[in-house]
Scaffold this active site. Structure first.
Site, PDB file in Angstrom:
ATOM      1  N   GLY A 119      36.964  59.470 134.023  1.00 33.28           N
ATOM      2  CA  GLY A 119      36.860  60.729 134.741  1.00 33.28           C
ATOM      3  C   GLY A 119      35.441  61.167 135.017  1.00 33.28           C
ATOM      4  O   GLY A 119      35.201  62.313 135.389  1.00 33.28           O
ATOM      5  N   GLY A 121      33.295  59.596 137.205  1.00 30.84           N
ATOM      6  CA  GLY A 121      32.778  59.078 138.460  1.00 30.84           C
ATOM      7  C   GLY A 121      32.020  57.784 138.292  1.00 30.84           C
ATOM      8  O   GLY A 121      31.191  57.432 139.125  1.00 30.84           O
ATOM      9  N   SER A 123      33.633  54.743 137.716  1.00 28.84           N
ATOM     10  CA  SER A 123      34.526  53.636 138.074  1.00 28.84           C
ATOM     11  C   SER A 123      35.170  52.953 136.877  1.00 28.84           C
ATOM     12  O   SER A 123      35.248  51.731 136.798  1.00 28.84           O
ATOM     13  CB  SER A 123      33.795  52.600 138.932  1.00 28.84           C
ATOM     14  N   ASP A 169      33.530  50.319 144.585  1.00 31.70           N
ATOM     15  CA  ASP A 169      33.575  50.281 143.128  1.00 31.70           C
ATOM     16  C   ASP A 169      33.937  48.885 142.629  1.00 31.70           C
ATOM     17  O   ASP A 169      33.331  48.360 141.697  1.00 31.70           O
ATOM     18  CB  ASP A 169      34.594  51.289 142.599  1.00 31.70           C
TER      19      ASP A 169
END
Length: 381
Positions: A119, A121, A123, A169
């Site tokens: 959570g 950011g 990946s 990602d």
């Protein structure tokens, strides 16, 4: 206990190998990947590690050391997209995507452990997907290249999990090289490894994890993707990547919807910021990248509107404390910021951000250096 020992305790046999795939931070180029644009991520030292053994009975068993609950058992012939299998959807989706592409996956026992913050950011989901894809590729002898594995992992997240992410990602996790950033053209998946040895230049890239959890499946990400696609249709181009930066004012004048106009302005200008960053790095002018990062944050905040109060505070405080530049990274609505800073000022900048969060009544952020690290790899036979 090691992941090997944990695997043996769970499944009663030894794994056939151990694999790792990293999380990532994106230096510049946000919300450009699903617009066929340019991005510049780098892999983190934080990884998802998988111990895996093949099965031939069509059973897929998945366990995580990081999630409460036991083994999730699935039938590979019965895997269905959007089936609500929680965290296990990420590795299960990879098995589904491989089979959908015609590759023989007959089952597996998988045990996962990850140090990638969830959570944030960074990946964490792509790391789970890529490590699973690499392990199954090796064990099943599929012969897929790293970009092909990244596309499989992206399809797992798009179609099976239901998150309409681009391919950045997964490519960053699969293809990165230590000491480099990945300059990626998401249209054709061509890429260049760009040397990014900040320590040699007396610099450091910090990650500020705000600890505000974000969830890209909540509709806001999909709404922005749809808005960008609407902008491309209105402008008569395949994707916003095809709008030249020099023609941006003319393109914006042709758009009636104010929201779509803002989205288009961000994507086209962020593609230009990636190209400007590459030119600066190639010229050895790394410090000049800092203001480009801050410019990108303002675009994400004001045009795309995907920032949040904690991210804005991190960026503003870091810059006021002497950072060369900073911006949110990833999908936004929480997650992390990246801060380019002189090495000698790194501790002071980090402390200033922590103090600002405390004074604002926010949870304490997690601040750590982003060291460009190796992409997905097999750790043991």
């Amino acid at each position: 206990m090691s992941v090997t020992g944990e695997f043996e305790a769970l499944y009663g046999v030894e794994p056939e190998g151990i694999w790792a795939a990293p999380g990532r931070v994106n230096l510049i180029g946000e919300y450009t990947d699903f617009n066929d644009g340019f991005v510049m991520p780098l892999a983190l030292p934080h990884t998802a590690v998988a111990a895996v053994a093949r099965r031939t009975d069509g059973v897929l068993r998945i366990h995580s050391a990081d999630v409460e609950g036991g083994i999730v058992q699935l039938d590979v012939d019965s895997l269905e997209p959007l089936s609500g299998t929680g965290w296990a959807a990420y590795p299960a989706g990879v098995a589904w995507a491989l089979r959908e592409a015609g590759h023989p996956v007959t089952g597996a026992d998988i045990h996962l452990a990850s140090t990638v913050p969830t959570g944030a950011g960074l990946s964490s989901s792509a790391a789970l997907e890529v490590v699973t894809a690499l392990a199954l590729n090796d064990l099943c002898g599929l012969g897929l290249t790293r970009p092909e594995l990244a596309v499989i992992a992206q399809r797992a997240e798009n179609a099976f999990v239901g998150v309409p992410c681009g391919v950045m990602d997964q490519m960053a996790s699969a293809c990165s090289v230590a000491g480099h950033a990945l300059h990626l053209d998401t249209r054709d998946l061509s890429f260049r490894q760009v040397p990014f040895d900040l320590a040699a230049r007396g610099l450091r890239l910090l990650v500020v994890d705000t600890r505000v959890k974000h969830a890209l499946g909540d509709g806001a990400y999909a709404e922005r993707r749809a808005g960008c696609e609407a902008g491309a249709r209105a402008l008569g181009v395949r994707a916003l990547r095809d709008v030249p930066y020099a023609h941006l004012p003319d393109a914006l004048a042709r758009l009636d919807d104010e929201t779509v106009r803002r989205y288009v302005r961000h994507v086209v200008s962020d593609n230009e910021r990636v190209e400007r960053t590459i030119a600066l790095l190639d010229a050895g002018d790394v410090r000049a990248v800092g203001p480009v990062l801050t410019e990108g944050h303002l675009s994400l905040r004001d045009d795309l509107r995907v920032s949040c109060a904690e991210l804005d505070l991190a960026v503003e405080t870091a810059c006021a404390a002497g950072a060369l530049g900073a911006r949110m990274t990833g999908g936004g609505f929480g997650g992390s910021a990246v801060v380019l800073v002189e090495s000698r000022a790194a501790d002071a900048v980090g402390s200033a951000v922590e103090k600002a969060f405390a004074e604002a009544g926010y949870a304490a952020p997690r601040v750590f250096p982003a060291v460009p690290s190796e992409g997905a790899r097999r750790l043991s036979a």
